[in-house]
Design a protein around this motif. Structure first.
Motif, mmCIF file in Angstrom:
data_model
loop_
_atom_site.group_PDB
_atom_site.id
_atom_site.type_symbol
_atom_site.label_atom_id
_atom_site.label_comp_id
_atom_site.label_asym_id
_atom_site.label_seq_id
_atom_site.Cartn_x
_atom_site.Cartn_y
_atom_site.Cartn_z
ATOM 1 N N ALA A 205 0.885 -1.228 -0.089
ATOM 2 C CA ALA A 205 -0.011 0.000 -0.075
ATOM 3 C C ALA A 205 0.920 1.515 -0.114
ATOM 4 O O ALA A 205 0.582 2.344 -0.576
ATOM 5 C CB ALA A 205 -1.082 -0.079 1.384
ATOM 6 N N GLN A 206 1.830 1.282 0.836
ATOM 7 C CA GLN A 206 2.949 2.341 0.836
ATOM 8 C C GLN A 206 3.486 2.382 -0.523
ATOM 9 O O GLN A 206 3.786 3.631 -1.067
ATOM 10 C CB GLN A 206 3.816 1.997 1.874
ATOM 11 C CG GLN A 206 5.046 3.224 2.081
ATOM 12 C CD GLN A 206 5.959 3.208 3.420
ATOM 13 O OE1 GLN A 206 6.296 1.967 3.379
ATOM 14 N NE2 GLN A 206 6.030 4.056 3.861
ATOM 15 N N GLY A 207 3.913 1.405 -1.150
ATOM 16 C CA GLY A 207 4.387 1.440 -2.451
ATOM 17 C C GLY A 207 3.809 2.201 -3.570
ATOM 18 O O GLY A 207 3.950 2.904 -4.423
ATOM 19 N N ARG A 208 2.448 1.780 -3.603
ATOM 20 C CA ARG A 208 1.274 2.427 -4.528
ATOM 21 C C ARG A 208 1.222 4.032 -4.148
ATOM 22 O O ARG A 208 1.162 4.667 -5.314
ATOM 23 C CB ARG A 208 -0.162 1.753 -4.168
ATOM 24 C CG ARG A 208 -0.116 0.296 -4.713
ATOM 25 C CD ARG A 208 -1.622 0.000 -4.775
ATOM 26 N NE ARG A 208 -1.695 -1.466 -4.634
ATOM 27 C CZ ARG A 208 -2.201 -2.149 -3.668
ATOM 28 N NH1 ARG A 208 -2.238 -1.394 -2.411
ATOM 29 N NH2 ARG A 208 -2.013 -3.470 -3.409
ATOM 30 N N ALA A 209 1.176 4.464 -2.939
ATOM 31 C CA ALA A 209 1.377 6.058 -2.824
ATOM 32 C C ALA A 209 2.254 6.314 -3.307
ATOM 33 O O ALA A 209 2.435 7.748 -3.891
ATOM 34 C CB ALA A 209 0.772 6.167 -1.156
ATOM 35 N N ALA A 210 3.725 5.919 -2.846
ATOM 36 C CA ALA A 210 4.887 6.419 -2.955
ATOM 37 C C ALA A 210 4.992 6.431 -4.753
ATOM 38 O O ALA A 210 5.696 7.374 -5.499
ATOM 39 C CB ALA A 210 6.021 5.744 -2.563
ATOM 40 N N ALA A 211 4.317 5.569 -5.534
ATOM 41 C CA ALA A 211 4.354 5.749 -6.978
ATOM 42 C C ALA A 211 3.693 6.715 -7.467
ATOM 43 O O ALA A 211 3.957 7.291 -8.563
ATOM 44 C CB ALA A 211 3.816 4.247 -7.623
ATOM 45 N N LYS A 212 2.773 7.324 -6.569
ATOM 46 C CA LYS A 212 2.044 8.580 -7.240
ATOM 47 C C LYS A 212 2.625 10.052 -6.586
ATOM 48 O O LYS A 212 2.200 10.900 -6.657
ATOM 49 C CB LYS A 212 0.470 8.488 -6.619
ATOM 50 C CG LYS A 212 0.165 7.268 -7.268
ATOM 51 C CD LYS A 212 -1.519 7.269 -6.653
ATOM 52 C CE LYS A 212 -2.172 6.010 -7.100
ATOM 53 N NZ LYS A 212 -3.546 5.911 -6.731
ATOM 54 N N GLY A 213 3.889 9.550 -5.844
ATOM 55 C CA GLY A 213 4.610 11.034 -5.360
ATOM 56 C C GLY A 213 4.165 11.202 -4.179
ATOM 57 O O GLY A 213 4.357 12.355 -3.777
ATOM 58 N N ILE A 214 3.413 10.328 -3.368
ATOM 59 C CA ILE A 214 2.900 10.524 -2.006
ATOM 60 C C ILE A 214 3.542 9.907 -1.025
ATOM 61 O O ILE A 214 3.550 8.508 -1.034
ATOM 62 C CB ILE A 214 1.301 10.279 -1.957
ATOM 63 C CG1 ILE A 214 0.449 10.970 -3.173
ATOM 64 C CG2 ILE A 214 0.621 10.819 -0.676
ATOM 65 C CD1 ILE A 214 -0.862 10.523 -3.324
ATOM 66 N N SER A 215 4.320 10.783 -0.175
ATOM 67 C CA SER A 215 4.973 9.715 0.908
ATOM 68 C C SER A 215 3.967 9.907 2.331
ATOM 69 O O SER A 215 3.148 10.761 2.400
ATOM 70 C CB SER A 215 6.308 10.634 1.152
ATOM 71 O OG SER A 215 6.211 12.037 1.619
#
Length: 674
Positions: A205-215
């Motif tokens: 789930a964290q990886g998906r957000a990070a892929a959108k530039g959201i940390s």
């Protein structure tokens, strides 16, 4: 044809082991390729029809098997990509491709000269000195022409073609709606919302957000992997309800509403079935199945339904008692069931699903499937880094027999991506056959496992149910890879719908076996817990599966169900006494199996095949060795190798020497005393 070969999609595949040229595929080449390949196919068919010689097996049936090779390549490649790598350019032409193929197929069935030649061969099949598999091919060819409308009057043929074209378009529309509704939704979580969740789910789930530039955020999706894992482990009841409602409300109204698609689909299916002389679509769909009739399928389901409900009621009482003991202050709801069932498994069986997942690395589970096939059938799998897939995550594997000879090529594609359809499946890019020399099969497996960053198979962990899914689809792949038939239309998985799930269900048994689980380093106590917990939750699992199957059959048998399918489904659920706290595994607005997947009236096939699987695996257990070489060799020869060269009941009887034991499924689901 030389100029046409400038289009790479029309060239014979000359990659290693017959691999398709994925690296050279361009979406804009597909429509011209389809048009050219269909023109070639029409020329080949016209030559068969125009022959002056009387119809024979060789100049008609075998000739039909030989023609359309280029079209088959283009068609298989397109549907592989549209389902697993559906870029916007591919999606944009899906409806057009579907219409072209539907019209082409209908025109073949409606060709009177061609249909007459097939009918003539059929009428003399028993006097022509044919082998048994040739007789069966003649019979299935004749049935295919009749089911395609060959016996209709010209006005009926015109209407039949309209119906088929529209059904094809509706299927694509249904799938697009489900994909869009699934892709459009995300649950954005913070660190404070993660209580109880396994590390693997959080990382993905964290990886998906990070892929959108959201940390610092975590994105949950409506993929079933996320859905079932979150509902099993999240301590946040409010968030579990949000996710459950989002998942089950997909395409139920709104911009992606599938109820109008369902209504029109049901009406057209009924009209087509009646036009062909059947009472309803269910009778039409099941004619060439093992069950043969809707009544036979419904009888099997009914035998499981009441025991399943009784067991589910017992489970519900236990779960409610646990809620009350914790002063929960609420009545169990659908978004609670998996969470509290997981608690029972931990408390009663010392089974911690999150702990199990830590041992089940995706690459290790994949290798365990390979190793199991090695012990059962003498197969080996070698990674071919020189063979590109259609995406970087896709791996190519050369499959060899015990003597080291190559028998096929397998592509594996396991990690979730937005452009994939949901679920897991197996497909064939090329089927095994020996008409004019040995042709090796090329098959692929697709799943949607949530990838932990970095997105690879080594960092991704699977639940025991996800590992079971991998073994299930691998069972389908073995069915394609181990086929040993002469004619392509009889190859591998081209069998009755309620038999095709048998080899895949059968393969699931090994992933929960002590012999295989110990190879992952799973502690013996945890293996014992997994084994003991197999009996728990069978009420829930049975109700989920059988409820969908019964309503699928009912809605395709009831005249007028298309008028208001939503009300029909609700009334059927009430009549069945469906437990509200469980509900359907697949609500109809996103039930792709029956509206975009070929299982209309046949979702019961999973239970039917599971009955065959339970009976077959009991034989292995009784032998004292689940890798018993004699039984494995017989299964390979009599089940996996024969494809559709004979009636599936004859194949089962050839394997075990008797008809299936009807009680095996009740025993496997621990419902004997329910």
């Amino acid at each position: 044809m030389t100029d046409a070969f400038a289009n790479v999609l029309l060239r014979p595949w000359d990659g290693p082991l017959g691999a398709p040229p994925f690296a050279e595929v361009r979406p804009e080449d597909f429509l011209p390729a389809f048009e050219t390949a269909m023109a070639w196919h029409r020329e080949e068919l016209a030559a068969i029809s125009a022959q002056a010689e009387p119809p024979t097996f060789e100049n008609t049936i075998a000739a039909l098997e030989r023609c359309g090779e280029a079209l088959g390549r283009v068609r298989r490649l397109f549907w592989t990509l549209s389902s697993a790598q559906g870029t916007p350019a591919i999606r944009a032409i899906e409806t057009q491709v579907s219409a072209l193929l539907s019209g082409h197929s209908t025109a073949i069935s409606h060709d009177p000269a061609l249909a007459q030649r097939v009918a003539d061969v059929h009428s003399t099949r028993h006097e022509a000195g044919l082998y048994a598999q040739q007789v069966r091919l003649v019979e299935t060819s004749q049935a295919g022409f009749l089911r395609g409308g060959a016996g209709l009057t010209p006005p009926q043929k015109h209407r039949f073609a309209e119906i088929d074209a529209r059904l094809s378009a509706l299927s694509v529309q249904f799938g697009h709606n489900v994909l869009a509704a699934t892709s459009d939704w995300v649950m954005d979580l913070g660190a404070e919302d993660l209580a109880g969740l396994p590390a693997g789910l959080c990382n993905a789930a964290q990886g998906r957000a990070a892929a959108k530039g959201i940390s610092g955020r975590y994105h949950l999706t409506l993929d079933r992997t996320d859905y079932e894992s979150f509902l099993s482990f999240s301590e946040r009841r409010d968030l579990r309800e949000i996710l459950w409602r989002a998942f089950t409300d997909r395409c139920d109204g709104g911009p992606h509403d599938n109820w109008p698609v369902i209504a029109e689909t049901l009406a057209l299916r009924e009209e087509r079935a009646v036009m062909l002389g059947y009472a309803d679509h269910a009778q039409y769909a099941l004619e060439d199945s093992m069950a043969h009739t809707p009544d036979a399928a419904a009888d099997m389901l009914t035998q499981l339904w009441e025991p399943g409900k009784r067991r589910a009621a017992e489970e519900a009482v236990e779960l409610q008692a646990l809620i009350n003991a914790e002063d929960g202050g609420f009545t169990i709801a659908p978004w609670d069931w998996r969470f509290y069932a997981e608690k029972v498994r931990r408390a009663r069986y010392a089974l911690d699903g999150a702990a199990v997942a830590q041992h089940l690395r995706l690459d290790a589970v994949r290798q365990a499937a390979f190793d199991t096939a090695g012990r059962l059938y003498g197969l080996s799998f070698t990674c071919r880094t020189d063979i590109p897939g259609y995406q970087a995550d896709v791996c190519a594997w050369e499959v060899c027999d015990s003597g080291g000879a190559a028998i096929g090529l397998l592509f594996t594609d396991y990690l979730a991506r937005p452009e994939k359809r949901g679920g897991a499946w197996m497909g064939s890019l090329r089927v095994q056959e020996t008409m004019d020399g040995q042709v090796l099969p090329v098959v692929y497996l697709v799943a949607n496992f949530a990838a932990a960053p970095p997105p690879d198979t080594a960092s991704t962990r699977l639940s025991i149910d996800e590992a079971r899914t991998l073994f299930h689809e691998f069972g389908h792949a073995l069915h394609g890879l181990l086929s040993r038939v002469t004619y392509p239309s009889q190859s591998g998985t081209a069998v009755a719908r309620d038999f095709v799930e048998f080899p895949s269900k059968f393969m699931e048994n090994w992933i929960v076996s002590r012999e295989v689980l110990s190879g992952f380093g799973v502690p013996d106590a945890l293996i014992t817990a997994i084994r003991n917990a197999e009996a728990y939750g069978q009420g829930f699992a049975t109700v989920e599966l059988i409820g969908c199957s019964l309503i699928d059959l009912a809605i395709h048998r009831a005249s007028g169900a298309a008028d208001d399918p939503r009300t029909f489904v609700e009334a059927e659920l009430q009549a069945l006494g469906m437990p509200q706290e469980i509900g359907l595994r697949h609500r109809f607005p996103y039930f792709t199996h029956i509206f975009d997947g070929g299982y209309a009236s046949a979702y019961y096939s999973y239970a039917w095949s599971e009955a065959l699987d339970a009976d077959a695996f009991e034989a292995f257990v009784a032998s004292g060795d689940i890798f018993d070489p004699a039984l494995a060799d017989r299964f390979r020869t009599e089940i996996l190798g024969v494809g559709n060269t004979r009636d599936p009941m004859a194949s089962f009887q050839a394997f075990l020497g008797r008809a299936p034991d009807a009680g095996a499924l009740m025993r496997a689901r621990h419902l004997v005393d329910a």
